[in-house]
Each structure stands twice: as C-alpha cells, then as structure tokens.
Motif scaffolding. Structure first.
Motif, PDB file in Angstrom:
ATOM      1  N   VAL A  56     -15.906  11.192  24.562  1.00  0.00           N
ATOM      2  CA  VAL A  56     -16.459  10.460  25.705  1.00  0.00           C
ATOM      3  C   VAL A  56     -17.973  10.583  25.791  1.00  0.00           C
ATOM      4  CG1 VAL A  56     -16.481  10.261  28.221  1.00  0.00           C
ATOM      5  CG2 VAL A  56     -14.324  10.677  27.016  1.00  0.00           C
ATOM      6  N   LEU A  57     -18.469  11.786  25.656  1.00  0.00           N
ATOM      7  CA  LEU A  57     -19.908  12.009  25.840  1.00  0.00           C
ATOM      8  C   LEU A  57     -20.772  11.137  24.928  1.00  0.00           C
ATOM      9  CD1 LEU A  57     -22.115  13.553  27.320  1.00  0.00           C
ATOM     10  CD2 LEU A  57     -21.880  15.388  25.611  1.00  0.00           C
ATOM     11  N   PRO A  58     -20.480  11.013  23.632  1.00  0.00           N
ATOM     12  CA  PRO A  58     -21.336  10.163  22.779  1.00  0.00           C
ATOM     13  C   PRO A  58     -21.447   8.722  23.276  1.00  0.00           C
ATOM     14  CG  PRO A  58     -19.891  11.526  21.424  1.00  0.00           C
ATOM     15  CD  PRO A  58     -19.428  11.688  22.846  1.00  0.00           C
ATOM     16  N   THR A  59     -20.353   8.198  23.797  1.00  0.00           N
ATOM     17  CA  THR A  59     -20.383   6.827  24.310  1.00  0.00           C
ATOM     18  C   THR A  59     -21.283   6.722  25.528  1.00  0.00           C
ATOM     19  OG1 THR A  59     -18.152   6.383  23.491  1.00  0.00           O
ATOM     20  CG2 THR A  59     -18.978   4.960  25.241  1.00  0.00           C
ATOM     21  N   LEU A  60     -21.168   7.680  26.434  1.00  0.00           N
ATOM     22  CA  LEU A  60     -22.030   7.661  27.624  1.00  0.00           C
ATOM     23  C   LEU A  60     -23.499   7.740  27.220  1.00  0.00           C
ATOM     24  CD1 LEU A  60     -20.235   9.969  30.224  1.00  0.00           C
ATOM     25  CD2 LEU A  60     -20.515   7.492  30.303  1.00  0.00           C
TER      26      LEU A  60
END
Length: 383
Positions: A313-317
């Motif tokens: 999730v974090l990379p997309t954000l």
C-alpha cells in the motif's frame, strides 16, 4: 380461602372471555375506520393479554386476519406492523376455514401455531395496492422465520421475500434488505444465496442510493456467511466498483466496507483481491475516483499487518503524491499522517518524510497545510 381465590380468578377469566372479548372483536367491524385503525395498531397488546386464556385466540386471529384485509390502507398498514408480534404469541389455533364439522375425536390435534396460520397471508400482502402495507410487511415478515422453522420458511416465506426484493418502491426493497439476517439464521447462507442473492446483486446497482447503501452495509456479513470463494466470484467487483459511485456517501461507505472485508478475510486475501483492483482506480481519469482509491488504501492499510501495508500500500500512496490535482495530493498527505505511525522509524525517515517535505513546499496551500499537519502528528510519534 384458597378455593375462594381460585373461584374469583375463574370468574374473572370467564367474564373477560364472555363480555370483553366480544366487544374487542366487534371493533373490527366498526363503521369508523379510525376505530378499526386503533384496534389494528394495538392488536398485538390485545393478543398478548388474551393468549393465556382458553378459547380466545381463534376469535382474535380471525379478527386480525379481517384487519389485514380492511378496505382502508391505513388500517391494513397498522395491522401489518403488528404481524410478527401477533404471530409470535406461541398460541395454538385451528387452521383458517376450520368448521369443526369433521369427525375427529381429538380436535385439539388439529391446532397449529399462529405463525403457521398467518404466514399463508404474507403472499397476498406482498401484492397489496398500498406501498405502505408492503413496506410494513418488509420490516417484520422475516421475524416469522424462527417461529416457522426451516422447511416452512422455505415453502411459505422465501417466495414473498423474493417478491418484496423486486418491489417497485424503494422503501420496500430497503426494508427487506435490512431484515434478512433472521432469514439467514434459519435457512442458512447457502440456501439464502441460491434463492435471494441474485435479487440482492441487482439491488447493488439500484437507482436509489439508499438501497445501494443498505446492500453495502450487509456485504461484510454476507462475506462471512458465504465464504471467500463465493464472495470473490459474485461480489468482489461490486465492492470495488462502488468506489466510483456518483454519491459521495456511497463512495465513503465503499472504502469503509473494504476495510471491514480486510479485517474479516485477512491481509493476504486483501493483497490478492483488493489491492490490484484499487490500483486500477488510482489511474482513473476522474480525480474523485483517485481520491477514493487513496481513502480505501489508507483504511485497508490501517488494519493490515505492517509488512503487508509497507509492501503493498505505501508505495502506491507515495507515488500518488505526484498527482496533478491538488485534492489528490493533500489526501495523500492526510493519509500518510494517518498510517505513518504504524511503520518503522527507518521507513518514516527514508520514505514518508521526504514525500511530506516535498508536499510542504507544494504550490497549493491546502496541500501545504495538510502536509504540515501530518508532519506535526508524526513528529509526536517518532520524536
């Protein structure tokens, strides 16, 4: 003294049955619809009071059935609101149309529960010309299921429930969706899915947003009851599709729904089934849908294990911090402030903080504001 007391009680009971009961039954035929309306609205209380007394329920149930067929819609509606309470009295009555003329030595053996007699009236009520009657029925009809048991529910209650799910009036459809849990408890998830789920899936795209909202509210329970395999096949695309709904309340509810599904079905399931589909939304031409993707990602990450959230999730954000629309960028800033504390100091300093520093210098003041807010919140967590 005890004998005298029992005699007084018997005398009082006989007086109620012989004098008061006929007066109550007579109100059913009163010329004034308001009198009949009052009788209909209070009928469950009357039934509860008289149910313990021998020889009363046959007359009362017959009178109640007459109220359900009253020429005034207001009276029928009031009577229908009391349907479940009357049916749940647990009393035994003769079937409708019983005359006692049959040569049976034990007439009491012919008695049936009130619920079993009244359920035969449900289908006719689904066809009532008054939408208020049908809406009232949709609120209470499933309460008969525990009284009837599985077989009678399947035979007598499922067909009218399916009819109510397809009713032309949105309130009727909404009421029946909101009351399906009792039906599921009695007949089981598999049979419920086979019989009613196709109609529920149609309602997921209903033109009335409150209907769609009601379906969304039931999705986690349906996932739990139906299991991962059936849920993935039938409902998954709908759940993600709601992120693009025209109504903001639906979009917010859809994001929360994905969080609940992650909690229920696990992070591995979410990574495999939800994250790829939400990733497709992040590149949508509508900035509103991209914002919804951020909201969904943040909620999902808040209930995932840290490793899954960091990897999936974090990379997309962080990538979406470069979106051309300021509303999307400040939602990224808000999201990082919400979930940033879950990660390690290394991840915070090497990945999250550089992006927030970049957003703190953004050309849009709202983006700068939320980036500073998130930085301040994370400084408290990491020092």
């Amino acid at each position: 003294a005890i004998d005298q007391h029992e005699e007084i009680i018997r005398g009082s009971t006989e007086s109620l049955v012989k004098r008061v009961l006929p007066l109550i039954v007579a109100t059913i035929d009163d010329r004034s619809w308001r009198v009949r309306y009052t009788a209909a609205s209070k009928f469950s209380h009357v039934v509860k009071a008289f149910a313990p007394l021998t020889g009363t329920m046959d007359a009362l149930v017959t009178a109640y059935e007459k109220l359900l067929q009253d020429p005034e819609a207001e009276v029928r509606t009031a009577a229908t609101h009391n349907f479940a309470e009357v049916a749940k009295t647990g009393a035994m009555v003769y079937p409708a149309g019983w005359t006692g003329a049959e040569e049976i030595t034990d007439e009491d053996s012919q008695r049936i529960p009130v619920a079993e007699r009244l359920v035969k009236r449900v289908m006719s009520l689904t066809e009532d010309e008054s939408e208020n009657v049908r809406a009232a029925l949709a609120m209470v009809a499933t309460e008969l299921a525990p009284e009837l048991g599985k077989d009678a529910t399947i035979t007598h209650l499922l067909p009218p429930m399916l009819s109510l799910l397809r009713d032309s009036v949105s309130e009727v459809r909404l009421n029946i969706i909101s009351s399906l849990s009792l039906l599921n408890d009695v007949i089981g998830a598999e049979l419920l899915a086979q019989s009613l789920l196709p109609a529920i899936l149609n309602l997921a795209e209903d033109g009335k947003w409150r209907i769609r909202m009601a379906v969304i509210a039931r999705i986690p329970l349906m996932a739990k009851q139906l299991g991962k395999e059936y849920f993935d096949d039938k409902l998954l695309s709908l759940c993600v599709g709601w992120l693009g709904d025209d109504i903001s309340s639906i979009r917010e509810a859809a994001a929360t729904n994905l969080k609940e599904l992650t909690l229920l079905l696990g992070a591995d399931w979410s990574v495999l089934n939800l994250v790829p589909r939400i990733n497709e939304v992040k590149t949508h031409s509508s900035y509103l849908r991209r914002m919804n993707a951020i909201h969904a990602f943040v909620l999902i990450a808040s209930v995932m294990d840290v490793d899954a959230a960091q990897l999936e999730v974090l990379p997309t954000l962080l990538d979406m911090a470069c979106d051309p629309v300021p509303n999307v960028r400040f939602n990224v800033a808000k999201g990082l402030g919400t979930i940033g504390h879950r990660f390690s100091r290394f991840v915070y300093e090497s990945q999250i903080l550089p992006v927030l520093d970049l957003l703190k210098d953004d050309s849009d003041r709202d983006v700068r504001y939320f980036a500073n807010q998130s930085c301040d919140a994370l400084i408290i967590s990491f020092g």
